[in-house]
Structures are given as structure tokens and as C-alpha cells.
Design a protein around this motif. Structure first.
Motif, mmCIF file in Angstrom:
data_model
loop_
_atom_site.group_PDB
_atom_site.id
_atom_site.type_symbol
_atom_site.label_atom_id
_atom_site.label_comp_id
_atom_site.label_asym_id
_atom_site.label_seq_id
_atom_site.Cartn_x
_atom_site.Cartn_y
_atom_site.Cartn_z
ATOM 1 N N LEU A 1 63.406 39.204 25.146
ATOM 2 C CA LEU A 1 61.995 38.822 25.082
ATOM 3 C C LEU A 1 61.350 39.208 26.403
ATOM 4 C CD1 LEU A 1 60.455 35.486 23.863
ATOM 5 C CD2 LEU A 1 59.898 36.348 26.130
ATOM 6 N N LEU A 2 60.200 39.848 26.314
ATOM 7 C CA LEU A 2 59.420 40.204 27.498
ATOM 8 C C LEU A 2 58.136 39.377 27.519
ATOM 9 C CD1 LEU A 2 59.813 44.080 27.432
ATOM 10 C CD2 LEU A 2 60.815 42.523 29.090
ATOM 11 N N SER A 3 57.800 38.868 28.682
ATOM 12 C CA SER A 3 56.581 38.074 28.799
ATOM 13 C C SER A 3 55.940 38.337 30.151
ATOM 14 C CB SER A 3 56.895 36.578 28.668
ATOM 15 O OG SER A 3 57.597 36.094 29.804
ATOM 16 N N VAL A 4 54.670 37.973 30.255
ATOM 17 C CA VAL A 4 53.935 38.078 31.515
ATOM 18 C C VAL A 4 53.171 36.782 31.727
ATOM 19 C CG1 VAL A 4 52.117 39.271 32.779
ATOM 20 C CG2 VAL A 4 53.708 40.583 31.373
ATOM 21 N N ALA A 5 53.415 36.152 32.871
ATOM 22 C CA ALA A 5 52.637 34.975 33.263
ATOM 23 C C ALA A 5 51.438 35.452 34.063
ATOM 24 C CB ALA A 5 53.482 34.012 34.078
ATOM 25 N N ARG A 6 50.258 35.266 33.499
ATOM 26 C CA ARG A 6 49.015 35.649 34.167
ATOM 27 C C ARG A 6 48.467 34.432 34.904
ATOM 28 N NH1 ARG A 6 46.383 38.657 28.845
ATOM 29 N NH2 ARG A 6 47.405 40.691 29.121
ATOM 30 N N GLY A 7 49.187 33.975 35.914
ATOM 31 C CA GLY A 7 48.785 32.746 36.581
ATOM 32 C C GLY A 7 48.995 31.577 35.643
ATOM 33 N N THR A 8 47.908 30.950 35.209
ATOM 34 C CA THR A 8 47.991 29.776 34.340
ATOM 35 C C THR A 8 48.065 30.134 32.862
ATOM 36 O OG1 THR A 8 45.583 29.696 34.419
ATOM 37 C CG2 THR A 8 46.769 28.262 35.949
ATOM 38 N N LEU A 9 47.956 31.403 32.540
ATOM 39 C CA LEU A 9 47.951 31.838 31.136
ATOM 40 C C LEU A 9 49.130 32.779 30.904
ATOM 41 C CD1 LEU A 9 44.786 32.836 29.130
ATOM 42 C CD2 LEU A 9 46.910 34.084 28.838
ATOM 43 N N GLY A 10 50.015 32.431 29.952
ATOM 44 C CA GLY A 10 51.190 33.252 29.681
ATOM 45 C C GLY A 10 51.114 33.899 28.312
ATOM 46 N N PHE B 1 36.059 32.519 35.590
ATOM 47 C CA PHE B 1 35.017 32.344 34.579
ATOM 48 C C PHE B 1 35.592 32.465 33.169
ATOM 49 C CE2 PHE B 1 35.011 36.942 35.397
ATOM 50 C CZ PHE B 1 35.024 37.466 34.107
ATOM 51 N N LEU B 2 36.731 33.137 33.041
ATOM 52 C CA LEU B 2 37.356 33.309 31.733
ATOM 53 C C LEU B 2 38.361 32.195 31.451
ATOM 54 C CD1 LEU B 2 37.699 34.995 29.183
ATOM 55 C CD2 LEU B 2 39.358 36.404 30.422
ATOM 56 N N TYR B 3 39.260 31.955 32.429
ATOM 57 C CA TYR B 3 40.230 30.870 32.308
ATOM 58 C C TYR B 3 40.638 30.464 33.718
ATOM 59 C CZ TYR B 3 43.871 28.003 30.213
ATOM 60 O OH TYR B 3 44.632 26.931 29.808
ATOM 61 N N PRO B 4 40.526 29.172 34.072
ATOM 62 C CA PRO B 4 40.838 28.748 35.440
ATOM 63 C C PRO B 4 42.279 29.110 35.827
ATOM 64 C CG PRO B 4 39.693 27.002 34.260
ATOM 65 C CD PRO B 4 40.023 28.060 33.231
ATOM 66 N N GLY B 5 42.417 29.797 36.958
ATOM 67 C CA GLY B 5 43.738 30.173 37.432
ATOM 68 C C GLY B 5 44.270 31.465 36.862
ATOM 69 N N LEU B 6 43.474 32.168 36.055
ATOM 70 C CA LEU B 6 43.916 33.437 35.474
ATOM 71 C C LEU B 6 44.119 34.471 36.576
ATOM 72 C CD1 LEU B 6 44.431 35.304 33.034
ATOM 73 C CD2 LEU B 6 41.968 35.665 32.900
ATOM 74 N N ASP B 7 45.275 35.132 36.549
ATOM 75 C CA ASP B 7 45.625 36.105 37.585
ATOM 76 C C ASP B 7 46.365 37.260 36.924
ATOM 77 O OD1 ASP B 7 46.524 37.575 39.731
ATOM 78 O OD2 ASP B 7 47.817 36.001 40.547
ATOM 79 N N ILE B 8 45.761 38.443 36.921
ATOM 80 C CA ILE B 8 46.415 39.596 36.294
ATOM 81 C C ILE B 8 46.821 40.640 37.329
ATOM 82 C CG2 ILE B 8 45.243 39.276 34.076
ATOM 83 C CD1 ILE B 8 43.555 41.802 34.985
ATOM 84 N N SER B 9 47.017 40.197 38.572
ATOM 85 C CA SER B 9 47.358 41.148 39.630
ATOM 86 C C SER B 9 48.673 41.858 39.336
ATOM 87 C CB SER B 9 47.427 40.441 40.975
ATOM 88 O OG SER B 9 48.355 39.365 40.949
ATOM 89 N N GLY B 10 49.620 41.166 38.692
ATOM 90 C CA GLY B 10 50.892 41.793 38.374
ATOM 91 C C GLY B 10 50.739 42.964 37.427
#
Length: 252
Positions: A37-46, A135-144
Motif C-alpha cells: 500500500l502506498l500513501s501520502v500524508a499531506r500534513g493533516t490530510l492523508g 484556506f482549503l484544509y487547516p494544516g494541509l501540506d503538499i511540500s512532499g
């Protein structure tokens, strides 16, 4: 590639979030992989997928164990909303993910446009500073994912002061002659249009004849923006979610 999954997709997901890769092995032969299984945690949104189980190991709890490992890891890492996309016509998949705690949320609609003459809009940078996406989701981070697109040679991260579009110019989920936007967020319609125009331009410059993206069926203003630019619907998936504020994408 593995079972039709492009190798670049696997590499880019693993590069974006190494801790999001989970592998199951045979109890009798630890060197034999039975699922992954592959996943990405985008900060607070996975977000997870793809999930694959060897045919000989299916219906033996391998998939359930992989999903449980991913969800447990996310909870420890501070992920508050978890999601996936699956086949809307498959009762088997819906039942499987419901047992794991996920519920149908909305559709994920594919959109595609043919590319003609393009130009780069003003104010868009390749690899510029990433905007605040709270503005989209608090803590959202897509830097990875933004860094992985370049590091793996998959594509670019196009930025504006209040938005970002990741553009894959090599096949990850799309055919070779097509560009793909796996993520786009913009605080305003004007920025959305500029980012789409930039994604179309860099795809055209790379020799692509079409551009593909997906949008939430609940995000009507996004669908309007795509439709008014000539994008046509192209395929439907079902989004299933678990956690806080699952309707966050029911916005402009």
C-alpha cells in the motif's frame, strides 16, 4: 511497473512520503511480498492508493492489515482526515473500505482537454515558494509531493501567491501523450484559471496533446472553471473518507 501501475507513480509516491509505504510478506516465506500500500500524508490530510494484494493472498486479511497499518501510522502522525478513491461500481471495494471505517463522500470526476495554442500566464513560477493552503484544509501540506515531482522527473510544481498546481509531464496515471494535474488548489477563480493555463502551457511545451485532472463532484465552482475552459468529463471514481470535516472540498 507492477500489475499495470507505472513505476514512476510508485517512485513518486514513495519519494513524497517514504513513511507511507507499507508492505506485507508471507509468513512462510518472508522474502515473498504478498501486498503493498502506498500513501501520502499531506500534513493533516492523508490519501492512500494504490493498494495491491497478490491474487494468491487475497481474502486472507492482507489488505485489511495494510489499511490498518496505514491508518494507525496516520493517527500517530497527526493526520485528521483520511481518504481514498475507489471504483463506484464495485460493491466489493465499497464493503472492504467501509469495514475499515471509510464512508462514501463524493465522486471524483476526471476532466480532459485537448491542447492547442498556449501561453504562460503572468505571476506563475516553476518551483516558487509554496503557498499557505490552510484556506482549503487547516494544516494541509503538499511540500512532499511538490518536491517529489521534480526529484523523480515526473513533472513540476507551478506556484502563485495563493495557489499551486502540481503537473506530471511523464506517465504516472496518464498516457504518455498527456499531461496530468494530480493536485491544484487556488484561493480565487482568477488564480485557478492562471494555474490551469500554466499547466496547459508546460504540457504543450513538453509535446503533450492533452491535459487531464480530477475534481470533487461537490466542488461545483471548480467544475465550472474546468468546463468553461473546454474540459470534458472523463471517468468517475468514488471518494471515501474518514475523520474530521470530510466535506472540506464542498467549497469554491
Amino acid at each position: 511497473a507492477a500489475d499495470g501501475i507505472p513505476a514512476l507513480l510508485i517512485r513518486s509516491r514513495l519519494t513524497a512520503d517514504p513513511a507511507g509505504c507499507f508492505v506485507a510478506a508471507s509468513g512462510q516465506d518472508p522474502g515473498r511480498i504478498t501486498g503493498a500500500l502506498l500513501s501520502v500524508a499531506r500534513g493533516t490530510l492523508g490519501w492512500f492508493g494504490p493498494l495491491a494484494v497478490h491474487p494468491q493472498a487475497q481474502r486472507c486479511g492482507v489488505g485489511t492489515g495494510l489499511v490498518a497499518a496505514c491508518v494507525g501510522s496516520w493517527q500517530r502522525r497527526g493526520v485528521r482526515l483520511m481518504g481514498l478513491a475507489t471504483f463506484p461500481g464495485s460493491a466489493l471495494h465499497r464493503r472492504f473500505y467501509r469495514r475499515a471505517g471509510f464512508r462514501p463522500s463524493c465522486g471524483s470526476i476526471g476532466f480532459c482537454t485537448r491542447l492547442a495554442t498556449t501561453s504562460m500566464p503572468d505571476g506563475i513560477q516553476d518551483g516558487g515558494q509554496l503557498p499557505d493552503l490552510s484556506f482549503l484544509y487547516p494544516g494541509l501540506d503538499i511540500s512532499g509531493e511538490a518536491a517529489a515531482a521534480r526529484a523523480c522527473g515526473a513533472g513540476l510544481a507551478l506556484t502563485a501567491a495563493d495557489g499551486i498546481a502540481i503537473v506530471h509531464l511523464e506517465p504516472t496515471v496518464q498516457p504518455a501523450g498527456m499531461g496530468y494535474v494530480p493536485f491544484l488548489a487556488a484561493a480565487t477563480r482568477a488564480t485557478c484559471d492562471r494555474l490551469l493555463g500554466a499547466a496547459e502551457h508546460v504540457s504543450r511545451e513538453r509535446g503533450k496533446t492533452a491535459l487531464y485532472t480530477r475534481a470533487s463532484s461537490d466542488s461545483w465552482q471548480t467544475i465550472d472553471a474546468l468546463t468553461e475552459r473546454g474540459y470534458q468529463p472523463s471517468g468517475l471514481m468514488m471518494r471515501m473518507k474518514a475523520g474530521e470535516n470530510p466535506s472540506y472540498d464542498h467549497t469554491g
